[in-house]
Design a protein around this motif. Structure first.
Motif, PDB file in Angstrom:
ATOM      1  N   ARG A 137       0.836  -1.204   0.000  1.00  0.00           N
ATOM      2  CA  ARG A 137       0.000   0.000   0.000  1.00  0.00           C
ATOM      3  C   ARG A 137       0.871   1.254   0.000  1.00  0.00           C
ATOM      4  O   ARG A 137       0.565   2.236  -0.687  1.00  0.00           O
ATOM      5  CB  ARG A 137      -0.925   0.006   1.221  1.00  0.00           C
ATOM      6  CG  ARG A 137      -2.044  -1.027   1.154  1.00  0.00           C
ATOM      7  CD  ARG A 137      -2.821  -1.076   2.482  1.00  0.00           C
ATOM      8  NE  ARG A 137      -3.463   0.189   2.757  1.00  0.00           N
ATOM      9  CZ  ARG A 137      -4.688   0.515   2.346  1.00  0.00           C
ATOM     10  NH1 ARG A 137      -5.386  -0.343   1.641  1.00  0.00           N
ATOM     11  NH2 ARG A 137      -5.211   1.684   2.633  1.00  0.00           N
ATOM     12  N   VAL A 140       2.161   1.690  -3.516  1.00  0.00           N
ATOM     13  CA  VAL A 140       1.119   2.186  -4.415  1.00  0.00           C
ATOM     14  C   VAL A 140       0.908   3.685  -4.203  1.00  0.00           C
ATOM     15  O   VAL A 140       0.773   4.458  -5.165  1.00  0.00           O
ATOM     16  CB  VAL A 140      -0.194   1.413  -4.211  1.00  0.00           C
ATOM     17  CG1 VAL A 140      -1.352   2.106  -4.923  1.00  0.00           C
ATOM     18  CG2 VAL A 140      -0.052  -0.013  -4.719  1.00  0.00           C
ATOM     19  N   SER A 144       1.842   5.182  -7.798  1.00  0.00           N
ATOM     20  CA  SER A 144       0.708   5.149  -8.711  1.00  0.00           C
ATOM     21  C   SER A 144       0.123   6.530  -8.998  1.00  0.00           C
ATOM     22  O   SER A 144      -0.055   7.351  -8.082  1.00  0.00           O
ATOM     23  CB  SER A 144      -0.379   4.229  -8.146  1.00  0.00           C
ATOM     24  OG  SER A 144      -1.486   4.182  -9.019  1.00  0.00           O
ATOM     25  N   VAL A 151      -6.405   6.213  -5.483  1.00  0.00           N
ATOM     26  CA  VAL A 151      -5.724   4.925  -5.450  1.00  0.00           C
ATOM     27  C   VAL A 151      -6.285   4.134  -4.273  1.00  0.00           C
ATOM     28  O   VAL A 151      -6.912   4.702  -3.373  1.00  0.00           O
ATOM     29  CB  VAL A 151      -4.190   5.074  -5.291  1.00  0.00           C
ATOM     30  CG1 VAL A 151      -3.576   5.775  -6.482  1.00  0.00           C
ATOM     31  CG2 VAL A 151      -3.833   5.812  -3.995  1.00  0.00           C
TER      32      VAL A 151
END
Length: 288
Positions: A137, A140, A144, A151
């Motif tokens: 996490r 990300v 991302s 997200v």
């Protein structure tokens, strides 16, 4: 959250017996022993092992039935074990002078440019998979761009790599550089169309595995899991073949700034004011 390929579910244990030739030298036995210890502290086996799956913990190591290993039980002791086994020639807080392509190993290997950080879990992450999910996490959040500004379901995207996003929105003829995030591994794709795919320009090279290894260590089910992130940089692409196909545009590898996204991710994890997920202590394995 769904399995898409077969796997051996954790936890389970197995034993490997090694038969050594009578002519083997003591220093060679020591090398094999150290390799197994490193495998059990930072490595794994199988598909996606660099992303934390297949993480192994060495529980016992015997030579001629004599025990030679006591598995560390805490994050601090894991860091001490890594520090002792690898030594300053194979791992230290990376210096920029050590990251030039001509000084790095040809293949993935420990060197003076390598870095390792150790993450202790908070009480809410009592299982290895829970801690792996939390590390994922955090990555990300960092990497991302997200979809519709979100997200991880409904978390606001940080959009840290706006230049990558904007670059791949241009026509391929207007791309004069490659995305920064290729350092996390190739291919690095932005969609299914040819002009959205990023990879090695050499047709004989289909991928470049990530130089960032995620490992989840756990000495026993009664001990909290420990995250170990290892960055052993090596030559990113073979010499004289280090050109990137950026969706149809051929761009030279940006060696000067290549490793910065991973270095920044390490800096983020080490800074409690910068990281977003809840971890315990996050420390770097250093010498001196």
């Amino acid at each position: 959250g769904q399995l898409t390929r077969s796997c051996v579910p954790a936890p389970f244990t197995f034993t490997v017996n090694l038969l050594l030739k009578p002519s083997i030298k003591p220093e060679q036995i020591q090398d094999v022993s150290q390799t197994l210890k490193v495998l059990g502290l930072v490595g794994g086996l199988g598909s996606k092992s660099r992303k934390g799956y297949g993480s192994l913990t060495l529980l016992s190591l015997k030579l001629d039935d004599k025990e030679t290993w006591t598995p560390p039980a805490t994050a601090a002791k894991v860091a001490d074990a890594i520090r002792t086994i690898l030594g300053p020639s194979r791992i230290r807080a990376s210096q920029s002078s050590e990251l030039s392509q001509d000084k790095l190993p040809e293949w993935t290997a420990f060197s003076a440019a390598s870095r390792v950080i150790v993450i202790s879990a908070l009480g809410l992450d009592r299982t290895p998979l829970a801690l792996l999910d939390r590390v994922g996490r955090e990555m990300v959040r960092y990497r991302s761009w997200g979809r519709n500004g979100k997200v991880l379901g409904n978390v606001d995207s940080e959009q840290n790599f706006k230049d990558d996003h904007d670059l791949m929105k241009r026509q391929s003829s207007q791309r004069t550089n490659h995305p920064q995030r290729i350092v996390f591994g190739l291919p690095h794709n932005y969609g299914n169309q040819h002009d959205q795919r990023v990879g090695p320009a050499d047709a004989q090279l289909d991928r470049r595995a990530s130089p960032l290894f995620i490992h989840i260590y756990q000495e026993s089910s009664a001990s909290p899991p420990v995250g170990v992130l290892t960055f052993p940089p090596s030559r990113f692409l073979p010499q004289d073949r280090d050109v990137i196909d950026t969706g149809g545009a051929r761009t030279p590898l940006d060696e000067e700034n290549l490793w910065q996204p991973i270095q920044s991710f390490f800096g983020r994890l080490l800074d409690p004011n910068e990281r977003k997920e809840s971890f315990g202590a996050v420390t770097e394995v250093t010498h001196g």
